[in-house]
Design an enzyme around this catalytic site. Structure first.
Site, short mmCIF file in Angstrom:
data_model
loop_
_atom_site.label_atom_id
_atom_site.label_comp_id
_atom_site.label_asym_id
_atom_site.label_seq_id
_atom_site.Cartn_x
_atom_site.Cartn_y
_atom_site.Cartn_z
N ASP A 99 0.84 -1.20 0.00
CA ASP A 99 0.00 0.00 0.00
C ASP A 99 0.88 1.25 0.00
O ASP A 99 0.61 2.23 0.70
CB ASP A 99 -0.96 0.01 1.19
N HIS A 103 4.04 10.79 -0.24
CA HIS A 103 3.51 12.15 -0.31
C HIS A 103 4.64 13.14 -0.06
O HIS A 103 5.59 12.85 0.68
CB HIS A 103 2.41 12.39 0.73
#
Length: 219
Positions: A99, A103
């Site tokens: 997953d 960012h």
């Protein structure tokens, strides 16, 4: 409840239509139970996976408004984590995934409510599996590796993840006993939002071979 309902709805629709169904990022007691029941009932057109953080960590990581712990689905309480581990032991899930969700720093410096979802996971996924499942005595190493290689490839119908003659020379070599402290500031990803930052894990990738060529190596 929202996760449980989504999983149940999609299982019912897949049974009704005969559609091929893959359920990703399962993290709740209800989801694990529904998937197990579907497989036991003879519905063979379903596969499912769990991301490594959802069998390793609980929602206590969010204390102090740690935005690196903000992810979707969210980290859950200990009873859910234990149910996911039990489902893993019962072979409910077909694969483990990272997953991986990088960012830029400003996206995670927002107040918790507005911060971006997700954590990086490529550099830590094997070590997390090895630490929280194998070393913890929940599964053996062969099972853990299988869930991250050949069984994961089988979900997609790809002839990958094996060391058989003629297979692609895509190989990862791990020191399964090496303890290391995750330091996202020194990681290879350009992103720094790793939920395992500062945690000590066991097992580290030391060599990566892609297409027969060494692409990564550490001492």
């Amino acid at each position: 409840e929202s996760e449980d309902l989504a999983v149940l709805k999609n299982i019912l629709l897949a049974k009704l239509t005969g559609a091929r169904l893959h359920l990703l990022h399962n993290s709740s007691i209800g989801a694990a139970s529904a998937i197990a029941d579907a497989k036991k009932s003879g519905f063979n057109n379903i596969t499912a996976e769990v991301s490594v953080q959802h069998f390793a960590l609980t929602d206590e990581e969010c204390l102090g408004y740690n935005t690196n712990a903000k992810m979707y689905p969210p980290l859950r309480s200990r009873d859910h984590v234990e149910a996911i581990i039990e489902a893993i032991q019962n072979n409910v899930f077909d694969a483990f995934t990272t997953d991986h969700a990088p960012h830029i720093i400003p996206d995670k410096l927002e107040p918790f409510e507005h911060a971006a979802f997700g954590s990086t996971g490529l550099e830590t996924s094997f070590a997390v599996m090895n630490t929280y499942l194998v070393k913890a005595g929940h599964i053996d190493l062969a099972t853990g590796i299988s869930k991250m290689t050949c069984e994961a490839a089988n979900v997609l119908g790809l002839p990958k993840g094996t060391l058989t003659e003629g297979a692609d020379a895509d190989i990862a070599i791990f020191d399964i006993e090496r303890d290391w402290k995750v330091n996202s500031a020194k990681g290879y990803s350009k992103a720094r939002n790793c939920i395992f930052d500062g945690k000590t894990l066991t097992g580290r990738a030391v060599t990566t071979i892609t297409g027969g060529k060494v692409k990564f190596q550490i001492n």
